[in-house]
Every structure is written in C-alpha cells, then in structure tokens.
Scaffold this motif. Structure first.
Motif, PDB file in Angstrom:
ATOM      1  N   UNK A  83      39.153  46.489  24.436  1.00 54.04           N
ATOM      2  CA  UNK A  83      40.083  47.588  24.158  1.00 54.04           C
ATOM      3  C   UNK A  83      41.363  46.973  23.624  1.00 54.04           C
ATOM      4  N   UNK A  84      41.554  47.082  22.314  1.00 58.43           N
ATOM      5  CA  UNK A  84      42.708  46.422  21.696  1.00 58.43           C
ATOM      6  C   UNK A  84      42.652  44.941  22.008  1.00 58.43           C
ATOM      7  N   UNK A  85      43.738  44.417  22.554  1.00 57.78           N
ATOM      8  CA  UNK A  85      43.800  42.989  22.853  1.00 57.78           C
ATOM      9  C   UNK A  85      43.187  42.646  24.211  1.00 57.78           C
ATOM     10  N   UNK A  86      42.638  43.646  24.877  1.00 55.51           N
ATOM     11  CA  UNK A  86      42.118  43.423  26.229  1.00 55.51           C
ATOM     12  C   UNK A  86      40.605  43.187  26.179  1.00 55.51           C
ATOM     13  N   UNK A  87      40.192  41.973  26.491  1.00 54.88           N
ATOM     14  CA  UNK A  87      38.761  41.648  26.507  1.00 54.88           C
ATOM     15  C   UNK A  87      38.162  42.140  27.822  1.00 54.88           C
ATOM     16  N   UNK A  88      37.309  43.151  27.732  1.00 52.86           N
ATOM     17  CA  UNK A  88      36.714  43.748  28.938  1.00 52.86           C
ATOM     18  C   UNK A  88      35.461  42.982  29.324  1.00 52.86           C
ATOM     19  N   UNK A  89      34.626  42.723  28.322  1.00 50.89           N
ATOM     20  CA  UNK A  89      33.427  41.912  28.548  1.00 50.89           C
ATOM     21  C   UNK A  89      33.321  40.940  27.379  1.00 50.89           C
ATOM     22  N   UNK A  90      32.956  39.708  27.699  1.00 43.85           N
ATOM     23  CA  UNK A  90      32.765  38.724  26.628  1.00 43.85           C
ATOM     24  C   UNK A  90      31.334  38.228  26.688  1.00 43.85           C
ATOM     25  N   UNK A  91      30.821  37.891  25.533  1.00 44.80           N
ATOM     26  CA  UNK A  91      29.429  37.482  25.446  1.00 44.80           C
ATOM     27  C   UNK A  91      29.316  35.988  25.767  1.00 44.80           C
ATOM     28  N   UNK A  92      28.461  35.690  26.702  1.00 50.33           N
ATOM     29  CA  UNK A  92      28.205  34.282  27.049  1.00 50.33           C
ATOM     30  C   UNK A  92      26.710  34.047  26.912  1.00 50.33           C
ATOM     31  N   UNK A  93      26.326  33.504  25.791  1.00 47.65           N
ATOM     32  CA  UNK A  93      24.917  33.214  25.538  1.00 47.65           C
ATOM     33  C   UNK A  93      24.042  34.459  25.616  1.00 47.65           C
ATOM     34  N   UNK A  94      24.554  35.569  25.069  1.00 45.61           N
ATOM     35  CA  UNK A  94      23.768  36.804  25.056  1.00 45.61           C
ATOM     36  C   UNK A  94      23.941  37.649  26.303  1.00 45.61           C
ATOM     37  N   UNK A 125      26.597  39.665  28.905  1.00 50.10           N
ATOM     38  CA  UNK A 125      27.951  40.215  28.955  1.00 50.10           C
ATOM     39  C   UNK A 125      28.604  39.808  30.278  1.00 50.10           C
ATOM     40  N   UNK A 126      29.753  39.147  30.171  1.00 51.92           N
ATOM     41  CA  UNK A 126      30.489  38.755  31.374  1.00 51.92           C
ATOM     42  C   UNK A 126      31.768  39.571  31.432  1.00 51.92           C
ATOM     43  N   UNK A 127      31.895  40.359  32.511  1.00 50.45           N
ATOM     44  CA  UNK A 127      33.018  41.295  32.622  1.00 50.45           C
ATOM     45  C   UNK A 127      34.247  40.638  33.244  1.00 50.45           C
ATOM     46  N   UNK A 128      35.403  41.123  32.823  1.00 47.97           N
ATOM     47  CA  UNK A 128      36.658  40.706  33.419  1.00 47.97           C
ATOM     48  C   UNK A 128      36.766  41.222  34.849  1.00 47.97           C
ATOM     49  N   UNK A 129      37.818  40.786  35.524  1.00 46.08           N
ATOM     50  CA  UNK A 129      38.017  41.169  36.929  1.00 46.08           C
ATOM     51  C   UNK A 129      38.521  42.592  37.075  1.00 46.08           C
ATOM     52  N   UNK A 130      38.736  42.955  38.341  1.00 43.93           N
ATOM     53  CA  UNK A 130      39.170  44.321  38.701  1.00 43.93           C
ATOM     54  C   UNK A 130      40.378  44.789  37.905  1.00 43.93           C
ATOM     55  N   UNK A 131      41.369  43.913  37.764  1.00 46.81           N
ATOM     56  CA  UNK A 131      42.611  44.308  37.076  1.00 46.81           C
ATOM     57  C   UNK A 131      42.363  44.600  35.607  1.00 46.81           C
ATOM     58  N   UNK A 132      41.495  43.797  35.006  1.00 48.82           N
ATOM     59  CA  UNK A 132      41.155  44.009  33.594  1.00 48.82           C
ATOM     60  C   UNK A 132      40.469  45.363  33.434  1.00 48.82           C
ATOM     61  N   UNK A 133      39.529  45.649  34.329  1.00 50.81           N
ATOM     62  CA  UNK A 133      38.793  46.910  34.235  1.00 50.81           C
ATOM     63  C   UNK A 133      39.727  48.098  34.475  1.00 50.81           C
ATOM     64  N   UNK A 134      40.629  47.956  35.435  1.00 51.08           N
ATOM     65  CA  UNK A 134      41.574  49.042  35.724  1.00 51.08           C
ATOM     66  C   UNK A 134      42.469  49.291  34.510  1.00 51.08           C
ATOM     67  N   UNK A 135      42.908  48.234  33.880  1.00 48.24           N
ATOM     68  CA  UNK A 135      43.753  48.351  32.689  1.00 48.24           C
ATOM     69  C   UNK A 135      42.979  49.023  31.542  1.00 48.24           C
TER      70      UNK A 135
END
Ligand code: ADP
Ligand code: MG
Length: 253
Positions: A64-75, A77-87
C-alpha cells in the motif's frame, strides 16, 4: 517514486488443491477507477479479500503505497508484523455485496464506531463527519434508524459512508449492487459515479457492464484465477480481443 496506491505482484492463492489466484499482478494509481469483471468462481472476491487482508496470499507481494504488507520470498508471501498490517488497514475501505452493517447499531453508530474505536476520534468530531457523509449519500435524517428500517440501497449507502469515514486511500467494492433490485441499484451506482467524478481511487468488482464502461478508467477481465485481458474501459467492453472475454460479454449484450 510512483503514484501507486496499492500494488499486487504475482499474487497466488489456493484453497486446498484449488488454485484460485494463479499469478495476478495489478497496480492501482491514485485517482484510478478500476473495474474487475468475469464469471462467477473466477477468483474476483478472493482477489479482493487478499488485497484487503481478509485472506492471506500464498505467494507474491502486496504494498500500500510505500508500505510493504507482504514481500515475496522465493515464491512465498511473507507478511509484515502487526503494526504494518494495522497501518495498511487504515489505507483502504471495503464495501461488500451484503452491506455488512451491524444490525443492532443505529446508522450513526455504524459509521462512528470505527472512527471512535479504531481512529480514536473524539465522538463529536466523528458524529459531525457521519452527518456530512450521510448528506453526501442522500441519507440526511436517517442517523437514528437501524439497518432493518432502511432499504437495501440505503443500507449500502450507509456502508459506503462508513468506509469513506475512515478516509481511505482506496475503496474496494465487491459486487455492491448484486443484492439490489434495479431501482436501488441505480441509487448506489449514482453515489459511486459521484465518487469517481471526485477522483476517489476505487476498485470495483461488478456485473454492471455499462456502469463499468462509463465509470472505470480501466477494466480487468478475470477468469480461472488469471487476468485474461485488461485495457481502457471502452476498448475492453466494445472491442474485446480474447474469445473468453467476447463470450462473457455476449451474455450481457
Ligand atoms: P468470484 O468472486 O469471481 O465468483 P471467488 O473468489 O468467490 O470467485 O471464488 C473462486 C474460487 O475459490 C471458487 O472455486 C470458490 O469455491 C473458491 N473459494 C473461495 N473462497 C473459498 C474458501 N474460503 N474456501 C475454499 N474455497 C474457496
Ligand atoms: Mg465474488
């Protein structure tokens, strides 16, 4: 630097052995109105649910904009922590097919509750915002009613007001009118058209083809968990290139 409000890259999602999203990438820029069309079971709702964190992606990245919610690691999806998701959750709103209002709350409380509880807005300020948004939705004077006292079209407009109240960067709609008869559908489509003319960024899953053509800048045709075809709204509706798109649209001719 980009204007992307939300972007999904190589999104994948399965339920058991059913691969529902195969490899979906899409970017929504500020002010864009994107419509998603396609046959039932094609993965449209799952796509929206993954983008709005109601489902987790198996693979791919989501920002979401500059906020990486999930990043791809070898196919994967690795999600950010609670604060990232809340944001991230503060950056979008979601309007469902079935309104999803709290039945025992008044119209006012349906709108103000998330503002007061999530955004910690003072009650008076939240109520002023609700009154303003209800006026915009053509629902002035309905503040004290409960959802069952309203028509389906009015309930859906309350749901839109509730989503707008949070001041999201992007609003997602999942078939917002498919539970409504034609007259109530028109009321709801009108408020979405008004939002589009104010350049609200929106992603709308819909079966209303002429609405999609008029309101969307861009349309995606989705079937079998993939984007079969996408393009400017006019072009996709009036001059589809793929046989699957042509066959689908012929149902609406
Ligand atoms: P659409 O919104 O385009 O009609 P959906 O995303 O609802 O498509 O469904 C796509 C496929 O995913 C369907 O085969 C559906 O049965 C399956 N599906 C959706 N949600 C779930 C779920 N929570 N559990 C298992 N299968 C699901
Ligand atoms: Mg659906």
């Amino acid at each position: 630097m980009t204007d992307a409000v939300v972007s999904l890259e190589s999104g994948k999602k399965s339920f058991g052995s059913n691969q529902v999203l195969k490899d979906i990438s899409l970017t929504v820029n500020k002010g864009d109105v994107l419509a998603i069309i396609g046959p039932s079971g094609g993965g449209k709702s799952t796509l929206l649910r993954c983008m709005t964190l109601l489902e987790t992606l198996d693979g791919g990245s989501l920002a979401y904009g500059d906020l990486a919610v999930a990043t791809d690691a070898g196919g994967r999806a690795v999600y950010g922590g609670k604060q990232v998701l809340a944001k991230a959750k503060e950056r979008f709103g979601l309007v469902f097919q079935n309104f999803n209002l709290f039945p025992h709350y008044t119209v006012m409380k349906n709108i103000t509750d998330p503002l007061i509880c999530v955004q910690k807005m003072p009650k008076e300020q939240a109520e002023a915002r609700a009154v303003e948004l209800l006026a915009k939705m053509g629902l002035s004077g309905k503040e004290a009613m409960v959802p069952c006292e309203l028509s389906g079209g009015q309930q859906q407009r309350v749901a839109i007001a509730r989503a707008l109240a949070m001041n999201p960067d992007v609003l997602f709609f999942d078939e917002p009118t498919s539970a409504l008869d034609p007259e109530l559908t028109r009321e709801v489509l009108k408020v979405i058209r008004d939002l589009a003319s104010e350049h609200m960024t929106m992603v709308i899953v819909t079966h209303e083809m002429s609405f999609a053509r008029d309101v969307a800048d861009r349309i995606i045709f989705m079937d079998g968990g993939v984007i079969v075809e996408q393009g400017p709204a006019d072009q996709l509706i009036n001059n589809p290139q793929h046989n699957r798109t042509k066959a689908f649209l012929s149902n609406y001719a």
